[in-house]
Each structure stands twice: as C-alpha cells, then as structure tokens.
Write an enzyme that holds these catalytic residues in place. Structure first.
Site, PDB file in Angstrom:
ATOM      1  N   GLU A  48       0.822  -1.215   0.000  1.00  0.00           N
ATOM      2  CA  GLU A  48       0.000   0.000   0.000  1.00  0.00           C
ATOM      3  C   GLU A  48       0.855   1.265   0.000  1.00  0.00           C
ATOM      4  OE1 GLU A  48      -3.060   0.658  -0.580  1.00  0.00           O
ATOM      5  OE2 GLU A  48      -3.507  -1.442  -0.873  1.00  0.00           O
ATOM      6  N   TYR A 101      -6.395   7.174   3.817  1.00  0.00           N
ATOM      7  CA  TYR A 101      -6.562   6.195   2.740  1.00  0.00           C
ATOM      8  C   TYR A 101      -5.801   4.906   3.054  1.00  0.00           C
ATOM      9  CZ  TYR A 101      -6.003   3.613  -1.509  1.00  0.00           C
ATOM     10  OH  TYR A 101      -5.995   2.581  -2.423  1.00  0.00           O
ATOM     11  N   ASP A 139      -9.454   7.185  -2.439  1.00  0.00           N
ATOM     12  CA  ASP A 139      -8.461   8.033  -3.101  1.00  0.00           C
ATOM     13  C   ASP A 139      -9.124   8.718  -4.301  1.00  0.00           C
ATOM     14  OD1 ASP A 139      -8.796   6.035  -4.928  1.00  0.00           O
ATOM     15  OD2 ASP A 139      -6.678   5.453  -5.043  1.00  0.00           O
TER      16      ASP A 139
END
Ligand code: SF4
Length: 361
Positions: free
Chosen positions: A42, A125, A143
């Site tokens: 991520e 996020y 996002d």
C-alpha cells in the site's frame, strides 16, 4: 434505471463484488494475508502505478522479508531498495515505522485506525486500505480513483477535490462498504478505477455498474468528475558541479536528513534563484554545502524532470576545486566516489539521469 439510493447502493455492492470475483487483477500482494506485506504494497502504491511497483515489491521483500529485518537494516539500504520508485519520503517513513512497530507493537502492524495512523506515512486512505484488506475491518479506502467513480455513479457535480466534498464522498464510500469482505470491495473499486472507469475515456460498455451509473445514463461520463482549476506548475532551475580529484573520482554529497529527496546522494549544487546567474549561483550552493570555492567551466549536460509540485531543469557543469577542503556544512556527508561506488549509493532519478548524460558526453 434504479432510482432509489438505497437500492443503488445495494446493486452497486453486489455487481461490483461479482465482477471482482471474475475479473480481479492478479497482483502479488493479493496472494498474501500478511499485514506486513500488505502494508509495504500500500505504501509503494501511493502515487505509483501497479506495473512499476511489482518488481520493487518483490525485491524489497526479498531484502526485508519481515518487519524485524526492515527495522534492523540501515536507512541507506532501504533507500537503495527504493531507488527510482520516487517519493523517497515513503522509504524513510517505512523505515521509521518499522522501529515503532517492533518497539511499541511487538512486531505486529497495529489493527485500529487510531493506532495505525500514528505510524509515519499512514493517512486515512492507507489506514482504510491496510485495515480492510489485512484485518477485514469495515472501512473505506478513498483516493482520487474512488472519488471519480462515486462522482460519476451518483452524478455529483461539485468539485471532487473540494475539502467539503471530499468529506461527503468519504462518508458515501463508508456507507457502501459491505460488512462481508470489505477489503475485496475496496480492491474491486481500485480495479474498476484502474481498468474500466478510467479518468479519460471510461469504458462504460464493459462496466458492471453501468445500469445504475447516473453519469452514464445522463451521458455525463466524460464531463464528471469536476475538479477545481489546478494552479500552474512552477518550474525551477538547478545546477550541479562535476568535480573530479586527481584519481578521477567524483565529489558526491548526501542530502540533508529531511526535505526533498532526504538522505539520497547527489552531485554538489542546488536550486538557482530566478535572479541569480547560473555559474555564480552554483558557486554559492557548493560553498554553502561544502565550504569550498570552485571554478565553473563548460556546461556538460542538461536534464528535465517533473516532481509532484514543480518541474526542474538540472544543468551540470565541469568544475574545478580552487580553494579549501570539503566539509559537510549543508549536507550530511561527502565523499569521492568511483563508478562502482555510484552504483551502490542511493540516488534519485534526476541524479541518475544527469550522471548518464555526463557519461555520454
Ligand atoms: S458506467 Fe461508465 S462512468 Fe459509470 S462507473 Fe461505469 S465506467 Fe464509470
């Protein structure tokens, strides 16, 4: 056309989930449930395309297979593994976070939004993405791609980058996340945004939610989302000094520990103000960095590069050391580097580009 908002949400979830089961992209971080690996993926995926990330992900995990290996590694090794992936503060944040995870969380990635957001480099996020995928928590991961999809599906005509609208879109996404397999739902949205509902030319004819998408039904898919007018991107000039010693080694400096491209190595020099002469400006930057006086000779190479918030043109000049011995004033360290040293040092993309341009002179 499905009119009722609750029904739209229900159909949205079901169709997207069914589509994801059949069409999901095969990605290496989807073959693991290890929170460490999901965290690394991520962070690497922030502002970076999937295809670019994949080889870095494999190499990084080979070098640092778990959080203990990452915490035990020197920052320079982590930066080297990150070289050319860009946004280098992510590497520094991952390294700093690994120490916190080992020392405060017993080596386990924290599993609450409050705790995980205290780690460097993890915002709303990333927290939603990691916690939903690794721990099955019912959280959205919102996002720009997700905001774009929501603006189209619900025909939202307000600027999606407006802070008030961002909050509303987050709440809308949160209301859509199902209790079962929330991580799959978030990843389905990511895949839809990357492969079907793309920023330019959305592929509505192959979209699993076309029948409930108001933008598609109203023929607004090429108009939505709306964004605020982006400010002009500034341009900055930079100059670098190519200084060799009697053995032909190049003078190199390590950037400060914070700021742009922190702790990466580069040629001496820096940004030149608009009102400064290029050669004089380069002499000043080198003096501030190393406390030496140089003579600036011929221009050897010029390269252009785009950063997130500005564009830069870097010009390299053949220089000679006139007076003084290098001292690390405006840099962390300095060294005379051979070609093989340069291969081992972590450098940013623009510095690799200028070296390649100099080598081809
Ligand atoms: S129908 Fe078109 S605009 Fe609507 S979500 Fe699908 S791809 Fe995007």
């Amino acid at each position: 056309m499905v009119q009722d908002t609750a029904k739209i949400k229900d159909v949205f979830r079901r169709r997207l989930s069914a589509w994801y089961r059949r069409h999901q992209r095969s990605l290496p971080w989807r073959k693991t449930s290890d929170p460490y690996r999901i965290w690394i993926s991520e962070i690497m995926l922030q502002q970076t395309q999937v295809d670019t990330v994949i080889p870095y992900y494999h190499r990084f995990l080979k070098a640092f297979p778990d959080v203990y290996a990452l915490a035990a590694a020197p920052l320079q090794d982590v930066l080297k593994a990150w070289e050319n992936l860009g946004y280098y503060s992510r590497a520094g944040n991952i390294h700093a976070a690994s120490h916190i995870i080992v020392n405060q969380w017993g080596g386990r990635i924290p599993d609450t939004p409050e705790a995980i957001k205290t780690l460097p480099g993890i915002g709303k996020y990333s927290a939603g993405a990691i916690l939903s995928i690794a721990y099955g928590q019912v959280l959205p991961a919102v996002d720009g791609n997700v905001r774009r999809i929501l603006c189209r599906v619900f025909a939202i005509r307000k600027p999606m980058d407006d802070p008030g609208e961002q909050k509303k879109l987050f709440d809308l996404a949160a209301a859509l996340v199902p209790a079962k397999h929330p991580g799959d739902f978030n990843q389905a949205l990511m895949d839809l945004g990357a492969t079907i509902c793309k920023a330019k030319v959305p592929d509505c004819s192959n979209c699993p939610i076309a029948s409930i998408c108001r933008a598609h039904l109203l023929d607004l898919q090429n108009i939505l989302p709306i964004t605020r007018k982006a400010p002009a991107i500034p341009h900055r000039q930079a100059a670098a000094a190519v200084i060799r010693n009697s053995e032909g080694l190049l003078l190199f400096v390590q950037r400060p520990a914070s700021g742009l491209l922190a702790s990466l190595w580069k040629l001496p020099g820096g940004f030149i103000d608009d009102m400064e002469n290029m050669e004089t400006g380069l002499q000043h930057r080198v003096k501030e960095e190393l406390s030496i006086a140089i003579r600036v000779g011929n221009k050897l190479a010029i390269v252009h590069h785009a950063y997130t918030h500005f564009r830069a043109t870097l010009q390299a000049y053949d220089c000679r050391l006139l007076k003084g011995a290098p001292e690390a004033l405006g840099c962390q360290e300095w060294r005379w580097a051979s070609p093989s040293d340069l291969k081992k040092l972590p450098l940013s993309k623009i510095d690799r580009m200028i070296l390649a341009a100099i080598a081809s002179c």
